[in-house]
Design an enzyme around this catalytic site. Structure first.
Site, short mmCIF file in Angstrom:
data_model
loop_
_atom_site.label_atom_id
_atom_site.label_comp_id
_atom_site.label_asym_id
_atom_site.label_seq_id
_atom_site.Cartn_x
_atom_site.Cartn_y
_atom_site.Cartn_z
N LYS A 20 5.47 -41.73 12.15
CA LYS A 20 5.36 -41.48 13.25
C LYS A 20 7.08 -40.39 12.87
O LYS A 20 7.15 -38.84 12.37
CB LYS A 20 5.11 -41.89 14.08
CG LYS A 20 3.96 -42.98 14.24
CD LYS A 20 3.90 -43.20 15.71
CE LYS A 20 5.13 -44.91 15.78
NZ LYS A 20 4.66 -45.62 14.74
N ARG A 92 4.30 -46.31 25.02
CA ARG A 92 3.62 -47.66 24.36
C ARG A 92 2.90 -48.28 25.05
O ARG A 92 2.06 -48.81 25.04
CB ARG A 92 4.55 -48.01 23.77
CG ARG A 92 4.88 -48.04 21.95
CD ARG A 92 6.13 -48.75 21.97
NE ARG A 92 5.57 -49.32 20.43
CZ ARG A 92 7.33 -48.22 19.31
NH1 ARG A 92 7.32 -47.57 19.93
NH2 ARG A 92 7.01 -49.22 18.38
N ARG A 131 10.19 -50.22 3.18
CA ARG A 131 10.79 -49.01 3.96
C ARG A 131 12.76 -49.59 4.08
O ARG A 131 12.70 -50.50 3.64
CB ARG A 131 9.68 -48.79 5.60
CG ARG A 131 11.41 -48.09 6.09
CD ARG A 131 11.03 -47.46 7.28
NE ARG A 131 10.92 -48.66 8.16
CZ ARG A 131 10.02 -48.96 9.64
NH1 ARG A 131 9.73 -47.84 9.37
NH2 ARG A 131 9.85 -49.87 10.42
N ARG A 164 14.87 -52.51 7.84
CA ARG A 164 15.00 -52.57 8.87
C ARG A 164 14.83 -54.31 9.01
O ARG A 164 13.93 -54.80 8.74
CB ARG A 164 14.27 -51.93 9.94
CG ARG A 164 14.96 -50.44 10.34
CD ARG A 164 13.67 -49.69 11.26
NE ARG A 164 12.70 -50.81 12.13
CZ ARG A 164 11.91 -49.94 12.56
NH1 ARG A 164 11.82 -48.57 12.57
NH2 ARG A 164 11.11 -50.48 13.44
N ARG A 175 4.38 -56.94 14.85
CA ARG A 175 4.45 -55.40 15.37
C ARG A 175 3.41 -54.79 15.78
O ARG A 175 2.26 -54.65 16.15
CB ARG A 175 5.51 -55.00 15.00
CG ARG A 175 6.89 -55.07 15.10
CD ARG A 175 7.25 -54.12 13.89
NE ARG A 175 7.22 -53.10 13.67
CZ ARG A 175 7.93 -52.58 12.88
NH1 ARG A 175 8.14 -53.42 11.99
NH2 ARG A 175 8.16 -51.43 12.50
P1 AP5 Z 1 7.71 -44.30 9.19
O1 AP5 Z 1 7.49 -42.97 9.29
O2 AP5 Z 1 9.43 -45.30 9.32
O3 AP5 Z 1 6.58 -44.97 9.97
P2 AP5 Z 1 6.70 -44.94 11.82
O4 AP5 Z 1 5.16 -44.93 11.86
O5 AP5 Z 1 7.83 -44.46 12.45
O6 AP5 Z 1 6.61 -46.97 11.56
P3 AP5 Z 1 8.28 -47.46 12.89
O7 AP5 Z 1 8.18 -48.80 12.25
O8 AP5 Z 1 9.06 -46.83 13.51
O9 AP5 Z 1 7.25 -47.80 14.14
P4 AP5 Z 1 7.66 -48.38 14.96
O10 AP5 Z 1 6.60 -47.89 16.11
O11 AP5 Z 1 7.25 -49.76 14.69
O12 AP5 Z 1 9.40 -48.84 15.61
P5 AP5 Z 1 10.27 -47.96 16.19
O13 AP5 Z 1 11.58 -48.10 15.74
O14 AP5 Z 1 9.47 -47.13 16.98
O15 AP5 Z 1 6.95 -44.61 7.49
C1 AP5 Z 1 7.47 -46.48 7.69
C2 AP5 Z 1 6.77 -46.15 6.01
O16 AP5 Z 1 6.03 -45.50 5.08
C3 AP5 Z 1 8.43 -45.55 5.04
O17 AP5 Z 1 8.68 -46.24 3.72
C4 AP5 Z 1 7.77 -43.64 4.91
O18 AP5 Z 1 8.57 -43.32 3.72
C5 AP5 Z 1 6.93 -44.32 4.64
N1 AP5 Z 1 5.98 -43.28 4.00
C6 AP5 Z 1 5.81 -42.26 5.54
N2 AP5 Z 1 4.20 -41.77 5.23
C7 AP5 Z 1 3.67 -42.02 4.41
C8 AP5 Z 1 2.98 -41.59 3.46
N3 AP5 Z 1 2.01 -40.08 4.06
N4 AP5 Z 1 2.47 -42.33 2.19
C9 AP5 Z 1 3.47 -42.93 1.99
N5 AP5 Z 1 4.68 -43.50 2.07
C10 AP5 Z 1 4.53 -43.07 3.42
O19 AP5 Z 1 10.28 -49.11 17.53
C11 AP5 Z 1 11.12 -51.07 17.08
C12 AP5 Z 1 10.83 -51.16 17.89
O20 AP5 Z 1 11.56 -51.09 19.00
C13 AP5 Z 1 8.79 -51.70 18.92
O21 AP5 Z 1 9.05 -52.69 17.33
C14 AP5 Z 1 10.05 -52.31 20.70
O22 AP5 Z 1 10.10 -53.90 20.27
C15 AP5 Z 1 10.82 -51.28 20.15
N6 AP5 Z 1 10.34 -50.21 21.53
C16 AP5 Z 1 10.38 -48.14 20.77
N7 AP5 Z 1 9.37 -48.04 21.63
C17 AP5 Z 1 9.51 -48.50 22.50
C18 AP5 Z 1 8.71 -48.19 23.58
N8 AP5 Z 1 8.71 -47.23 24.34
N9 AP5 Z 1 8.17 -49.25 24.65
C19 AP5 Z 1 8.68 -50.54 24.72
N10 AP5 Z 1 9.05 -51.04 23.23
C20 AP5 Z 1 9.57 -49.99 22.63
MG MG Z 2 9.51 -44.79 13.11
#
Ligand code: AP5
Ligand code: MG
Length: 224
Positions: A20, A92, A131, A164, A175
């Site tokens: 994402k 979410r 990552r 992270r 997660r």
């Molecule tokens: P990346 O693009 O970074 O993945 P992502 O989908 O963004 O995954 P996240 O881990 O950031 O999502 P998340 O939802 O757990 O975390 P968030 O920060 O939102 O890609 C991942 C890796 O793969 C990278 O190394 C990249 O280079 C590689 N990659 C990407 N595409 C690829 C491909 N096609 N092929 C190969 N490699 C690839 O949330 C963190 C925390 O915040 C949550 O756990 C929660 O506690 C809190 N939080 C956030 N939003 C909310 C909400 N709305 N409500 C409540 N709590 C929330």
């Molecule tokens: Mg992300």
């Protein structure tokens, strides 16, 4: 002829590691859409030690979700800022999705689509545990799949990349379980609303981008 296209307002839905954030950065550059990442905003608040950051930290560290009321209040202010946007990591929960619908109705900014990006579980785990992230901009790299030109240094701003704290195998598993329980029901929510589209997140990053642009009908907005 040449009628202006309506502004794109997208939700990116999908499990941790689906890509994402990676794809949001590409669309931000190509289409001028602002990425609004709840994870990045929360991590900034944690780093600054704000009241929101202090409240959010334990939930983020354990792989759970930050309570809906905190997230909804934070996002209402963000949604008012731009006409077009890309929501990365919000909503979410069903309560957050309902609050988003109400806010967009009030603002007169209907959603264009909810885009589900998904990949297999082993692939998600491999991506997250390899990552490296720029804590200032949220840009992600990967040891193997998307390495920076110099190890642990961001190509764009030359600053250090970090792992992270929630990318350890144990928290990643939590997660993923949280996603299955609280967020996956949104697939059905947006399918019923008629706004769900799907993009396979398993291919190469550039191929996923092409599929994404095709799916949202934005190829022509993208420079080669
Ligand atoms: P990346 O693009 O970074 O993945 P992502 O989908 O963004 O995954 P996240 O881990 O950031 O999502 P998340 O939802 O757990 O975390 P968030 O920060 O939102 O890609 C991942 C890796 O793969 C990278 O190394 C990249 O280079 C590689 N990659 C990407 N595409 C690829 C491909 N096609 N092929 C190969 N490699 C690839 O949330 C963190 C925390 O915040 C949550 O756990 C929660 O506690 C809190 N939080 C956030 N939003 C909310 C909400 N709305 N409500 C409540 N709590 C929330
Ligand atoms: Mg992300």
């Amino acid at each position: 002829m040449n009628a202006a296209k309506p502004p794109l307002r997208l939700v990116f839905l999908g499990p941790p590691g689906a890509g994402k954030g990676t794809q949001a950065k590409v669309l931000e550059e190509r289409l001028g859409l602002r990425q609004i990442s709840t994870g990045d905003i929360l991590r900034r608040n944690v780093a600054e030690g704000s009241e929101l950051g202090r409240k959010a930290k334990p939930y983020m560290e354990s792989g759970g979700l930050v309570p809906d009321d905190l997230i909804i209040e934070m996002m209402e202010a963000e949604l008012a800022k731009d006409d077009a946007f890309l929501l990365d990591g919000f909503p979410r929960t069903v309560a957050q999705a309902r609050a988003l619908d109400a806010a967009l109705l009030r603002l007169g900014k209907p959603l264009t689509a909810a885009v589900l990006i998904d990949a297999s579980r082993p692939e998600l785990v491999r991506r997250l545990t390899g990552r490296w992230t720029n804590p200032r901009t949220g840009r992600s790299y990967h040891d193997e799949f998307n390495p920076p030109k110099t190890a642990k240094i961001d190509d764009e701003d030359g600053g250090p990349l970090v792992q992270r704290p929630d990318d350890t195998p144990a928290v990643v598993n939590e997660r993923l379980a949280t996603y299955d329980e609280k967020t996956a029901p949104l697939i059905e929510y947006y399918r019923k609303a008629g706004s769900l589209v799907r993009v396979d997140g398993l291919g190469k990053i550039a191929d996923v981008t092409s599929a994404l642009l095709r799916t949202i009908g934005a190829e022509k907005g993208a420079p080669a």
